[in-house]
Design a protein around this motif. Structure first.
Motif, mmCIF file in Angstrom:
data_model
loop_
_atom_site.group_PDB
_atom_site.id
_atom_site.type_symbol
_atom_site.label_atom_id
_atom_site.label_comp_id
_atom_site.label_asym_id
_atom_site.label_seq_id
_atom_site.Cartn_x
_atom_site.Cartn_y
_atom_site.Cartn_z
ATOM 1 N N LYS A 145 22.721 71.137 39.391
ATOM 2 C CA LYS A 145 22.812 71.218 40.853
ATOM 3 C C LYS A 145 22.680 72.655 41.334
ATOM 4 N N HIS A 146 23.231 73.581 40.580
ATOM 5 C CA HIS A 146 23.095 74.994 40.941
ATOM 6 C C HIS A 146 21.657 75.456 40.748
ATOM 7 N N GLN A 147 21.050 75.068 39.629
ATOM 8 C CA GLN A 147 19.695 75.505 39.327
ATOM 9 C C GLN A 147 18.684 75.047 40.369
ATOM 10 N N VAL A 148 18.822 73.810 40.839
ATOM 11 C CA VAL A 148 17.820 73.275 41.771
ATOM 12 C C VAL A 148 17.849 74.005 43.108
ATOM 13 N N ARG A 149 18.946 74.676 43.409
ATOM 14 C CA ARG A 149 19.037 75.464 44.643
ATOM 15 C C ARG A 149 18.441 76.862 44.477
ATOM 16 N N HIS A 150 18.154 77.262 43.237
ATOM 17 C CA HIS A 150 17.708 78.638 42.997
ATOM 18 C C HIS A 150 16.432 78.751 42.161
ATOM 19 N N LYS A 151 15.973 77.642 41.598
ATOM 20 C CA LYS A 151 14.750 77.640 40.802
ATOM 21 C C LYS A 151 13.974 76.360 41.116
ATOM 22 N N PRO A 152 12.648 76.382 40.941
ATOM 23 C CA PRO A 152 11.866 75.155 41.171
ATOM 24 C C PRO A 152 11.992 74.182 39.994
ATOM 25 N N ILE A 153 13.224 73.913 39.585
ATOM 26 C CA ILE A 153 13.477 73.035 38.451
ATOM 27 C C ILE A 153 13.173 71.588 38.845
ATOM 28 N N GLY A 154 12.485 70.883 37.981
ATOM 29 C CA GLY A 154 12.177 69.488 38.248
ATOM 30 C C GLY A 154 10.928 69.273 39.059
ATOM 31 N N PHE A 155 10.378 70.323 39.649
ATOM 32 C CA PHE A 155 9.186 70.150 40.466
ATOM 33 C C PHE A 155 8.017 69.630 39.627
ATOM 34 N N ASN A 156 8.030 69.945 38.331
ATOM 35 C CA ASN A 156 6.954 69.487 37.446
ATOM 36 C C ASN A 156 6.973 67.976 37.243
ATOM 37 N N LEU A 157 8.032 67.301 37.712
ATOM 38 C CA LEU A 157 8.101 65.848 37.584
ATOM 39 C C LEU A 157 7.295 65.141 38.663
ATOM 40 N N LEU A 158 6.914 65.872 39.696
ATOM 41 C CA LEU A 158 6.133 65.272 40.774
ATOM 42 C C LEU A 158 4.664 65.191 40.392
ATOM 43 N N PRO A 159 3.930 64.223 40.951
ATOM 44 C CA PRO A 159 2.484 64.192 40.707
ATOM 45 C C PRO A 159 1.816 65.427 41.306
ATOM 46 N N GLU A 160 0.557 65.645 40.962
ATOM 47 C CA GLU A 160 -0.152 66.825 41.458
ATOM 48 C C GLU A 160 -0.180 66.845 42.981
ATOM 49 N N LYS A 161 -0.374 65.676 43.581
ATOM 50 C CA LYS A 161 -0.345 65.542 45.033
ATOM 51 C C LYS A 161 0.834 64.651 45.399
ATOM 52 N N PHE A 162 1.667 65.099 46.308
ATOM 53 C CA PHE A 162 2.898 64.383 46.612
ATOM 54 C C PHE A 162 3.214 64.508 48.102
ATOM 55 N N THR A 163 4.123 63.655 48.560
ATOM 56 C CA THR A 163 4.557 63.697 49.949
ATOM 57 C C THR A 163 5.841 64.511 50.061
ATOM 58 N N LEU A 164 6.151 64.924 51.275
ATOM 59 C CA LEU A 164 7.410 65.636 51.496
ATOM 60 C C LEU A 164 8.605 64.725 51.208
ATOM 61 N N LEU A 165 8.431 63.424 51.426
ATOM 62 C CA LEU A 165 9.521 62.490 51.120
ATOM 63 C C LEU A 165 9.783 62.441 49.619
ATOM 64 N N GLN A 166 8.739 62.465 48.807
ATOM 65 C CA GLN A 166 8.929 62.475 47.355
ATOM 66 C C GLN A 166 9.668 63.737 46.917
ATOM 67 N N LEU A 167 9.335 64.860 47.523
ATOM 68 C CA LEU A 167 10.020 66.111 47.194
ATOM 69 C C LEU A 167 11.487 66.047 47.623
ATOM 70 N N GLN A 168 11.733 65.481 48.796
ATOM 71 C CA GLN A 168 13.112 65.343 49.280
ATOM 72 C C GLN A 168 13.918 64.428 48.363
ATOM 73 N N GLU A 169 13.304 63.340 47.910
ATOM 74 C CA GLU A 169 14.014 62.402 47.029
ATOM 75 C C GLU A 169 14.361 63.054 45.690
ATOM 76 N N LEU A 170 13.521 63.995 45.236
ATOM 77 C CA LEU A 170 13.834 64.749 44.017
ATOM 78 C C LEU A 170 15.127 65.541 44.202
ATOM 79 N N TYR A 171 15.229 66.247 45.319
ATOM 80 C CA TYR A 171 16.443 67.012 45.612
ATOM 81 C C TYR A 171 17.646 66.088 45.766
ATOM 82 N N GLU A 172 17.467 64.995 46.462
ATOM 83 C CA GLU A 172 18.589 64.072 46.702
ATOM 84 C C GLU A 172 19.109 63.481 45.399
ATOM 85 N N ALA A 173 18.196 63.175 44.460
ATOM 86 C CA ALA A 173 18.617 62.592 43.187
ATOM 87 C C ALA A 173 19.451 63.576 42.379
ATOM 88 N N ILE A 174 19.036 64.842 42.369
ATOM 89 C CA ILE A 174 19.751 65.840 41.567
ATOM 90 C C ILE A 174 21.055 66.257 42.239
#
Length: 248
Positions: free
Chosen positions: A162-191
């Motif tokens: 939880k600390h890392q995701v606020r300070h590093k782009p951790i987990g961003f590599n789990l998204l597809p090459e092209k993604f929506t802002l909602l998918q990015l938001q759901e990544l943050y919400e899950a972590i």
């Protein structure tokens, strides 16, 4: 001496006296590895657990780990144990912390080095092996009782993530090459395990200048098609090196 470990309303009671379970030949005695493999499954954050198939806690759930061979580097041991126990091959394992309370292991003194990774849970078919009789993903808020101090290790790992995701782009590599802002938001919400305000989240993300519009929209969706974005590679690498502060 008796030790007990609480997990919610359940308590794992260690035996009054335990004979040390002898490690195999060719390993370091008193030093072990434990892996925290976090898996994103849709909008859920899960942890990978294995069930001990032998040893003093046979039949109990645990983090995947074990002994280090004398000729192995630490990360090599972490990678080997993860593959042997669960079938997962993952080269990106980062060292988290060393846990060494005197009574963390009941039969003898054992210090453990924890490694972690964040993966997409549906990318892997689990296959229990070696000394594990089962392997499964569990929601981090609905895990079975785990052995020794593994709940403490897991809690530490969750807080770290939880600390890392606020300070590093951790987990961003789990998204597809092209993604929506909602998918990015759901990544943050899950972590972070919180519900984020959509306009506020999008405003803060766009201020980071991390995203480039693809000038495309989603295809084949029942709802209104959303705009697609991709990461700006240079900005992504800069944030990876320098870090940032993302308060939500």
């Amino acid at each position: 001496m008796s030790h007990s470990f609480e997990h919610g309303s359940e308590i794992i009671q260690e035996d009054e006296e335990l004979e040390p379970f002898p490690p195999p030949e060719g390993v370091m005695r008193g030093l072990s590895i434990d892996n925290l493999i976090f898996g994103l499954d849709g909008n859920e954050l899960k942890i990978l657990l294995i069930k001990h198939g032998e040893g003093i806690r046979k039949g109990h759930w645990a983090l995947p780990g074990g002994w280090i061979k004398l000729e192995e580097d630490l990360r090599e041991a972490a990678t080997r144990l993860l593959k042997d126990l669960t079938g997962i091959s993952h080269p990106y394992l980062e060292q988290l912390k060393t846990f060494g309370k005197v009574d963390r292991y009941p039969a003898e003194r054992v210090v453990t080095i924890a490694y972690y990774a964040l993966v997409s849970a549906d990318d892997y078919a689990l296959m229990a092996g070696f000394s594990a009789s089962d392997a499964a993903w569990y929601n981090i808020h609905d895990t079975p009782p785990v052995v020794f101090d593994h709940q403490h290790i897991l809690d530490y790992g969750i807080d770290f993530l939880k600390h890392q995701v606020r300070h590093k782009p951790i987990g961003f590599n789990l998204l597809p090459e092209k993604f929506t802002l909602l998918q990015l938001q759901e990544l943050y919400e899950a972590i972070l395990d919180i519900k984020l305000d959509k306009p506020n989240f999008r405003r803060k993300i766009m201020k980071m200048n991390l995203l480039k519009p693809c000038n495309e929209k989603q295809q084949g969706v029942a709802h209104r098609a959303a705009n697609l974005y991709r990461f700006d590679k240079d900005a992504y690498e800069k944030l990876t090196e320098q870090g940032f502060t993302f308060e939500v």
